[in-house]
Design an enzyme around this catalytic site. Structure first.
Site: not given
Ligand SMILES: Cc1ncc(COP(=O)(O)O)c(C=O)c1O
Ligand SMILES: Cc1ncc(COP(=O)(O)O)c(C=O)c1O
Lengths: 126, 388, 388, 126
Positions: A33, A103
């Site tokens: 990813c 994130c």
């Protein structure tokens, strides 16, 4: 695209590195990813996070959220650190683009994974 | 700080000669070419001259040139138009896995709409489509083959003439997205048996927002944009005369200097390519080593992620790209690199540096100086980087 | 010889301020806004500022502005997009008989393709659509009403706010082609309940080949041009940054001076209108005497044919128009004039003179001097002209 | 769009007007289609076209083809005039845009209609 604060933490990331024989370590994400975060904790006998380091493979936001998260938990108690949220990290960075919010989630998860690892080790040692 | 622009596959600077050619069309010869007066005739003359210039460069006839609003529109128009006009023959379309999204997403949307049966051909490790795979995929109900001339990410050049030949032999129309190739490598729609070809001006120092669809005489392509009778009723809308003049001027200059540019830019490109390979361990060249655009360098840099490389380069004044420009900022690694068989984590770490004739040796030296430090710094931060 | 440009409804001169604003985007801030570096951010900032400027002028939010390749594309996108997105609700569309071909031909093509049921509303003798006729045509399965803001041939202005109100009350989407109105008369998409609105830059001293489709937040309009994720995935293709900057600059200037321009140009227009009526017998004003664009004069001049008037004017340096620009050179008389009930032979003799803020009184005087002679000369040649 | 020759004949059309008591007149086209051409012939006893005039409602090409056609038949015999073709008119004008070719057809028809009118009158007078 990124705030100045994000760029500051990307350019001069705080707490980069590893801790040998860490009290706890956490690794989240995967290379597929495009993000991996690793957090190393050095926790003292009063359950205070004496030191914290990170290593991150990922985009600018991944680096900045790692850096910011480590700053936020450094010197805090394990309990305080456990209550860190991704929203708090985003706020401290003065915002992230929508497609980069994940994130900050990763950073929260990395901190929590490292603390869980510490707790597991601590309880096993009892 | 030095500023170095190495993102010429995303878009280019408009060259001064092009701006100079456009200005009179903005302020003096501004008539609507469809009107009936001196201002209109002046504009119409600019338009005709531009059409003739573009046609000459690609070996077409002027009436085969349709001006559009850019490369994406040209692609959409070609694909939708050919399929709509050939419903009776069939609905099978062949394309490749590494096409630009203007082709790939359009065809996939058309498949979802039930308009076509789609075959997406794989590519080899260099991102190249094999002539054989096209030949094998052709069916009786195939109405269109759309294979890009050169890839926008890795710069690999497909065997267009051979694909064109096979399509012609089987009586199947052949479209090629030549947005990256035009102005950079020779194109001859006759010799290459190309029936439809897409061009976008801003990839060869022309303006953004203007393109061409070449349509071979006799090939029916209904309008994508309907309305006025401009472009022989194939593309409605007041003609973008300044943009078209800019496109033609840029293309003429590019084609006049194509050989010398390819040589000079190619030499710089080789220096950059070699320099990276020598100075940075664990890198992998993406795309074909020789059958590639003269201005394209694309490396996967192991253990680190593309965006963070770009940011570090940007901080140092260097403009580069990772994956295609349109999808940067997204999380998905490039569909091109994945189709070439790269594992995800390596695809994530790709860096595209695309030169232009305005690129200097000094700039290349600057990049070669900086890039190893940047890579090392990011690798030192990476949990994937093996300890020494 | 004096040169007089009175074809501003066909297209306008790009004003110097607009050229000056565009040039840096061609040669300095030329990055691709989707890339990830300083050049891209510079371009992205120009784009955002332009978007905000355009939004402010029409009372929209920046994210409701989609930049396109011109007015025709905006119209096509609005019509095809709304119909595709509302298939479940129905397929009835309402428009008027005097729309620009970018609307009328597109809807007629969609009807032939079986995509819609089309109601084409008649207009009154002035070319105006009545609010009542829209109200009466609305059905449960109506998905879209598309009525132009102001007509390109006769300049008549429709009761847009009232049509918008009715559509909103019935929950039907309302598109208006405001290509002729924008920059010339006030527009407020909020107060007027407009859901979609088309704009083209070259009608208000901006560049050709760039337009806007305003799409109200929440209204789904799939892409007409598919590919990259630009314009929030609603319009693929590298953004035409210089063109967009030009559009926004021109629109800002036009809207800042709208009132004073309307006054000054309106006064010249009235002088021209009155002068023609006084000096030339057997003429008929086309369009509404007061509810019309401040720059539009349109007369039918009996016994003579439009093109020959245009040629005579052109020989004398005057650029004018007969019927719409797009269809001039064709044999059919204007569909607008016919829809207004004009007999064919009178529709054939229409003359459109459209002013701009750069039109001078001297130019109007020149036209008023010449036109009567030209008309007399052609009438003397005409078998239709009654002998005296 | 138009050749210089066409523009010359449009700007300075030859033989505009009418002839009173013409030997023959022909009117073709209609206002609905945007073109009407009227031709007036003055034919002498040797069947030579002594004079010809026209009136035209129509576009530039309509005027120019009328003008050219009258020039071409002036001074010719009726038989010669009957053999005039639209192609010859177009050629004499050095070309016409495709969508204007019908004007030249109209001019040919107008000439022929006027001659037929003359022949009818002549034969009736016999
Ligand atoms: C009312 C109207 N709609 C649409 C258009 C089409 O705009 P464009 O020529 O920019 O495509 C025009 C002008 O040509 C127009 O006047
Ligand atoms: C191969 C290819 N096709 C199509 C396009 C689309 O062109 P444009 O952005 O001019 O619409 C591009 C570039 O963006 C491209 O590189």
């Amino acid at each position: 695209m990124y705030t100045e604060k994000v760029m500051d933490h990307f350019k001069n990331p705080r707490n980069v590195g590893e801790i040998e024989n860490a009290s706890g370590t956490g690794t989240v994400g995967n290379a597929k990813c495009g993000d991996i975060m690793q957090i190393f904790l050095d926790i003292d006998e009063n359950e205070i996070i004496r030191d914290v380091k990170f290593k991150t493979f990922g985009c600018g936001a991944a680096v900045a959220t790692s850096s910011m998260a480590t700053e936020m938990i450094k010197g805090k108690s394990v309990n305080e650190a456990l209550s860190i949220t991704n929203a708090a990290v985003v706020e401290a960075l003065e915002g992230l683009p929508p497609q980069k919010i994940h994130c900050s989630v990763l950073a929260e998860e990395a901190v929590k994974a490292a603390i869980e690892d510490y707790i597991k080790k601590r309880d096993a040692a009892k | 700080m030095m500023r170095v622009y190495l993102d010429n596959a995303a878009t280019t600077m408009v060259r001064q000669e092009v701006v100079d050619a456009m200005i009179p069309a903005f302020t003096t010869y501004y008539g609507n070419p469809s009107s009936l007066h001196e201002y209109a005739r002046e504009a119409e003359q600019l338009l005709s001259a531009a059409r003739a210039d573009v046609a000459a460069v690609i070996g077409a006839k002027p009436e085969e040139i349709v001006f559009t609003g850019g490369g994406s529109e040209s692609d959409n128009m070609a694909l939708r138009g050919v399929v709509a006009a050939n419903k009776k023959k069939g609905k099978h379309v062949i394309t490749s896995a590494v096409e630009h999204h203007a082709v790939l997403y359009t065809l996939q949307a058309m498949e979802r709409e039930g308009l076509i049966d789609l075959t997406i051909l794989p590519v080899d490790e260099y991102g190249i489509v094999s002539v054989e795979s096209v030949a094998n995929a052709l069916r009786d109900d195939t109405v269109l083959v759309s294979i890009m001339f050169a890839n926008n990410e890795v710069g690999s050049i497909n065997p267009i003439a051979q694909i064109g030949k096979i399509c012609r032999e089987k009586g199947v129309l052949f479209h090629t997205d030549a947005v990256q190739a035009t102005g950079h490598v020779p194109i001859d729609v006759g010799a290459m048996n190309i029936d439809l070809l897409s061009i976008s001006a801003h990839k060869f120092h022309g303006p953004k927002g203007v393109g061409v669809l070449y349509i071979r005489k006799g090939v029916r392509v209904p309008s994508l944009i309907i309305g006025g009778g401009q472009e022989r009723k194939r593309r409605a809308g007041t003609e973008n005369v300044p943009g078209i003049v800019g496109l033609a001027t840029a293309l003429k200059i590019a084609s006049e200097h194509m050989e010398e540019n390819a040589k000079r830019v190619g030499a710089l490109r080789d220096k950059l390519m070699k320099g990276i390979a020598e100075r940075i361990p664990d890198v992998k060249l993406n795309g074909h080593p020789t059958m590639r655009l003269p201005n394209n360098v694309n490396y996967s840099i192991r253990y680190i992620e593309g965006e963070s490389i770009l940011l570090m380069l940007d901080i140092n004044g260097i403009a580069a790209s990772s994956g295609s420009a349109c999808t940067s900022g997204s999380l998905d690694p490039s569909h091109v690199l994945l189709a070439m068989g790269l594992p995800h984590e390596i695809a994530h770490g790709s860096l595209r540096l695309t030169l232009s004739e305005f690129t200097t040796e000094e700039e290349i030296d600057y990049v070669l100086d900086l890039l190893p430090q940047i890579v090392q710094r990011l690798r030192d931060m990476s949990p994937l980087y093996p300890k020494h």
